[in-house]
Design a protein around this motif. Structure first.
Motif, mmCIF file in Angstrom:
data_model
loop_
_atom_site.group_PDB
_atom_site.id
_atom_site.type_symbol
_atom_site.label_atom_id
_atom_site.label_comp_id
_atom_site.label_asym_id
_atom_site.label_seq_id
_atom_site.Cartn_x
_atom_site.Cartn_y
_atom_site.Cartn_z
ATOM 1 N N VAL A 176 -1.444 -0.733 -7.448
ATOM 2 C CA VAL A 176 -2.327 -1.847 -7.131
ATOM 3 C C VAL A 176 -2.527 -1.851 -5.623
ATOM 4 O O VAL A 176 -1.568 -1.749 -4.854
ATOM 5 C CB VAL A 176 -1.728 -3.195 -7.593
ATOM 6 C CG1 VAL A 176 -2.680 -4.331 -7.286
ATOM 7 C CG2 VAL A 176 -1.394 -3.162 -9.067
ATOM 8 N N TYR A 177 -3.778 -1.945 -5.187
ATOM 9 C CA TYR A 177 -4.111 -1.927 -3.768
ATOM 10 C C TYR A 177 -4.572 -3.326 -3.365
ATOM 11 O O TYR A 177 -5.551 -3.843 -3.915
ATOM 12 C CB TYR A 177 -5.197 -0.885 -3.501
ATOM 13 C CG TYR A 177 -4.883 0.442 -4.153
ATOM 14 C CD1 TYR A 177 -3.692 1.120 -3.869
ATOM 15 C CD2 TYR A 177 -5.750 1.003 -5.098
ATOM 16 C CE1 TYR A 177 -3.383 2.331 -4.483
ATOM 17 C CE2 TYR A 177 -5.443 2.209 -5.710
ATOM 18 C CZ TYR A 177 -4.264 2.863 -5.406
ATOM 19 O OH TYR A 177 -3.958 4.058 -6.023
ATOM 20 N N VAL A 178 -3.847 -3.940 -2.433
ATOM 21 C CA VAL A 178 -4.024 -5.362 -2.176
ATOM 22 C C VAL A 178 -4.258 -5.664 -0.703
ATOM 23 O O VAL A 178 -3.878 -4.904 0.189
ATOM 24 C CB VAL A 178 -2.784 -6.166 -2.647
ATOM 25 C CG1 VAL A 178 -2.528 -5.961 -4.122
ATOM 26 C CG2 VAL A 178 -1.547 -5.797 -1.826
ATOM 27 N N ALA A 179 -4.883 -6.816 -0.467
ATOM 28 C CA ALA A 179 -4.871 -7.498 0.828
ATOM 29 C C ALA A 179 -4.142 -8.819 0.608
ATOM 30 O O ALA A 179 -4.295 -9.440 -0.448
ATOM 31 C CB ALA A 179 -6.285 -7.744 1.336
ATOM 32 N N GLU A 180 -3.368 -9.235 1.585
ATOM 33 C CA GLU A 180 -2.552 -10.424 1.355
ATOM 34 C C GLU A 180 -2.327 -11.202 2.648
ATOM 35 O O GLU A 180 -2.267 -10.636 3.741
ATOM 36 C CB GLU A 180 -1.197 -10.018 0.769
ATOM 37 C CG GLU A 180 -0.337 -11.203 0.378
ATOM 38 C CD GLU A 180 0.864 -10.785 -0.449
ATOM 39 O OE1 GLU A 180 0.685 -10.413 -1.617
ATOM 40 O OE2 GLU A 180 1.972 -10.811 0.097
ATOM 41 N N ARG A 181 -2.236 -12.524 2.467
ATOM 42 C CA ARG A 181 -1.872 -13.418 3.569
ATOM 43 C C ARG A 181 -0.630 -14.196 3.147
ATOM 44 O O ARG A 181 -0.582 -14.752 2.044
ATOM 45 C CB ARG A 181 -3.008 -14.381 3.882
ATOM 46 C CG ARG A 181 -2.601 -15.488 4.842
ATOM 47 C CD ARG A 181 -3.781 -16.334 5.322
ATOM 48 N NE ARG A 181 -4.720 -16.617 4.273
ATOM 49 C CZ ARG A 181 -6.040 -16.446 4.405
ATOM 50 N NH1 ARG A 181 -6.555 -15.982 5.518
ATOM 51 N NH2 ARG A 181 -6.852 -16.731 3.404
#
Length: 285
Positions: A202-207
């Motif tokens: 899974v390829y994610v962007a996260e804060r």
């Protein structure tokens, strides 16, 4: 059943340490918003896990090993929730001037603990190594019950470059110019691996937002409550069919707030991440 169980696993926030019980019916299926606010429970606000401040500790300058544990529950349709613990270990150098604290921190380890899950979210070494050092400010000041250790909110964004790390929306499209291949593996955002009943990536962007509130229980130990919030956007998956399985699952805070905590232990000035990881099993006990 296979689909539902897997959907719950994909909802995990991987850098942050918490989740929000608020309904997200209008949110995109590929975005998971999570959060748990407040000042925290340690040091007197949560009777079941409150700590007593050591009255003779007045300065917390020095080198510290830090371990934060965020506990959350993941709920998939038709199934009972299961617990996931997200653990971050850091090496911290801290200075105190009067009541003011400033620190620099470097990630030594970052991983999940989900023994009840049949598909495990695994944070690769490349993810951990790509996490940027942090700088924080706070106070160690008089409060009811003694001196209280507090670090205000810190926003950490991975897999994306935002102008405003606290307010800007995370990118949802891998073609968005703000997406960064931060772990440099050729895929958008940061890569998390799935292992177990189903394998994939899974390829994610996260804060992630974290906030600390605790007390010094001894000259060489600080304990407290970890406040947290996190938001995650799934950019792509491998295989691509996994992306659709995000629908129907949600994460929310562990109702036992004492399960989300941090511990800091004073270590020799010469200590490095290798030193901390070698002793991690007993260092924070």
């Amino acid at each position: 059943m296979r689909y539902i169980l897997f959907a719950g696993l994909l909802a995990l926030p991987l850098l942050g340490c918490g989740s929000d019980p608020a309904d997200d019916d209008d949110a995109a299926a590929t975005t998971t918003s999570t959060g748990s606010g407040g000042t925290g429970g340690a040091g007197g606000q949560s009777p079941g896990c409150a700590q007593t401040a050591a009255p003779d500790v007045t300065d917390v300058s020095g080198t510290w090993a830090y371990r934060a544990v965020g506990s959350q529950l993941t709920q998939a349709q038709g199934l009972p929730p299961f617990q996931t613990r997200i653990v971050s270990v850091m090496l911290i150098t801290q200075q105190q001037t009067g009541d003011a604290i400033s620190l620099q921190g470097t990630y030594c380890d970052h991983y999940t603990e989900d023994p009840d899950a049949i598909v495990h979210a695994v944070i690769p070494d490349s993810f951990r190594e790509a996490l940027a050092p942090v700088a924080r400010e706070g106070t160690f000041a008089a409060s009811e019950g003694g001196l209280r250790y507090k670090l205000g909110p810190l926003y950490e964004v991975v897999g994306a470059a935002l102008d405003d790390s606290a307010q800007d929306d995370l990118p949802a499209d891998p073609a968005d110019a703000r997406v960064v291949d931060q772990d440099e593996d050729g895929h958008p955002g940061m890569t998390v691996q799935l292992q177990g009943l189903i394998d994939g990536s899974v390829y994610v962007a996260e804060r992630a937002r974290t906030e600390l509130d605790g007390v010094a229980v001894a000259t060489d130990r600080i304990e407290g409550r970890l406040g947290f919030a996190s938001e995650q956007s799934v950019l792509e998956t491998d295989p691509p069919s996994l992306k659709a399985t995000m629908v129907g699952s949600r994460t929310y805070p562990d109702p036992e707030e004492c399960n989300s905590t941090f511990v800091m232990v004073r270590v020799p000035d010469a200590a490095d991440c290798a030193w901390i990881k070698e002793r991690a099993d007993t260092l924070f006990q």
